[in-house]
Scaffold this active site. Structure first.
Site, mmCIF file in Angstrom:
data_model
loop_
_atom_site.group_PDB
_atom_site.id
_atom_site.type_symbol
_atom_site.label_atom_id
_atom_site.label_comp_id
_atom_site.label_asym_id
_atom_site.label_seq_id
_atom_site.Cartn_x
_atom_site.Cartn_y
_atom_site.Cartn_z
ATOM 1 C CD GLN A 75 -2.955 -0.806 -0.142
ATOM 2 O OE1 GLN A 75 -3.243 0.343 -0.488
ATOM 3 N NE2 GLN A 75 -3.411 -1.871 -0.792
ATOM 4 C CB SER A 76 4.110 1.944 -1.623
ATOM 5 O OG SER A 76 4.929 3.058 -1.884
ATOM 6 C CG ASN A 77 0.554 6.641 0.828
ATOM 7 O OD1 ASN A 77 -0.510 6.134 0.494
ATOM 8 N ND2 ASN A 77 0.871 6.882 2.085
ATOM 9 C CB ALA A 79 4.657 2.465 -5.226
#
Length: 332
Positions: A75-77, A79
């Site tokens: 859930q990387s913001n 990326a």
């Protein structure tokens, strides 16, 4: 000496973002609490990484990059926003993410798909030994096709990217002066890769030398962050030709609020999400800002942030990550 605006930057975000007083939380915590709404930066779903990407994507455009490669958690913001920025400038985004391939795509993963990112998933156990080779392999494949590639490190945490949060301090300084308010005594922000904290430290030392900054770790141990952030702050200050010197002892990190692991909601973080939602009508997320708010509350309760202190909490965005954890939040 230089200024952050002397470096090439592409406009992506909606700035200045609001600096908002949290009246109910201020009263219940016994402090004066403002929140820097960098969840409102807008571009690609918003969040703190937009400030860094304004500099990093300017570098990519100057180099005529065709493929942008980065990494992060499921859930990387970061990326998600790299994928959006790559598409804006006609580049292909490649995201190498920590975690098993999902059964369904929700939250930031859904947005990654909408942006048309190529996704590769690495086993969490082997991630740290495999990630450099995996990103380099994508870069080599792009070069073999005749496409110039750029690898952006985890979180966009580079001295150049950190300039975005030097500018954020400058922005907040103007906002406080317009209110006839003094600088805050404390700034609290989540830290997952260190770039935001590095920029805040460099900017605050110049503009608010008496302000203390605390990073609430959402991943690594304090010692690792102190070493990493002090080195990045030094390199950022050197870029600006500012006469600053940084050592690990200068960096304040609290690492008791991570929970069981990075990217896994913590009980205290979920409590903070509910509390802020119900006291202020404000959304935090379970990966970054919920844990950081848990840390702020804990530091006030422990007296590490004194009663009556003036505090700014940096909201780094991340609300798309609420939805994949809906069941965990509801069952808490």
């Amino acid at each position: 000496m230089k200024q952050a605006d002397d470096f090439e930057r592409v406009p992506l975000g909606f700035f200045p973002t609001p600096l908002e007083r949290l009246a109910s939380l201020s009263t219940s915590l016994g402090i004066t609490l403002d929140i820097k709404r960098d969840d409102y930066t807008g571009f690609g779903g918003g969040g703190n990484k937009v400030r860094k990407l304004e500099y990093l994507m300017a570098d990519a455009c100057r180099k005529q990059v065709k493929v942008v490669i980065t990494t992060g958690g499921h859930q990387s913001n970061h990326a998600r926003m790299v994928a959006a920025a790559a598409r804006k400038f006609g580049m292909k985004p490649v995201l190498v993410l920590r975690g098993d391939a999902p059964q369904s795509y929700q939250g930031n993963l859904l947005l990654d798909k909408l942006f048309g990112a190529e996704l590769e998933f690495l086993d969490p156990e082997g991630y740290f030994t495999q990630i450099e080779g995996a990103m380099n392999a994508h870069a080599s494949a792009a070069e073999a096709r005749g496409e110039k590639a750029l690898i952006i490190p985890l979180g966009g945490a580079t001295p150049l990217g950190a300039l975005g949060y030097v500018r954020a301090v400058e922005e907040m300084d103007v906002q406080l002066k317009e209110r006839n308010q003094p600088p805050p005594q404390v700034i609290v922000a989540p830290t997952g890769s260190g770039g935001t904290l590095a920029g805040l430290y460099v900017g605050a030392r110049k503009y608010w030398p008496d302000t203390r900054i605390v990073g609430i770790s959402v991943s690594a141990k304090a010692e690792w962050f102190r070493t990493r952030i002090s080195a990045m702050a030094q390199d950022c200050a050197d870029l600006l030709e500012w006469p600053q010197r940084w050592t690990p002892d200068d960096i304040w990190i609290e690492d008791e609020y991570v929970g069981t692991a990075y990217g896994v909601p913590s009980a205290g973080g979920i409590d903070a999400i509910y509390r802020v939602a119900q006291e202020e009508g404000l959304l935090l997320d379970p990966v970054y800002t919920g844990k950081a708010m848990h840390g702020l509350i804990g530091l006030v309760e422990q007296g590490k942030i004194k009663a009556g202190a003036t505090v700014i909490f940096v909201h780094c965005g991340g609300s798309p990550a609420l939805y994949p954890f809906a069941q965990t939040l509801l069952e808490h």
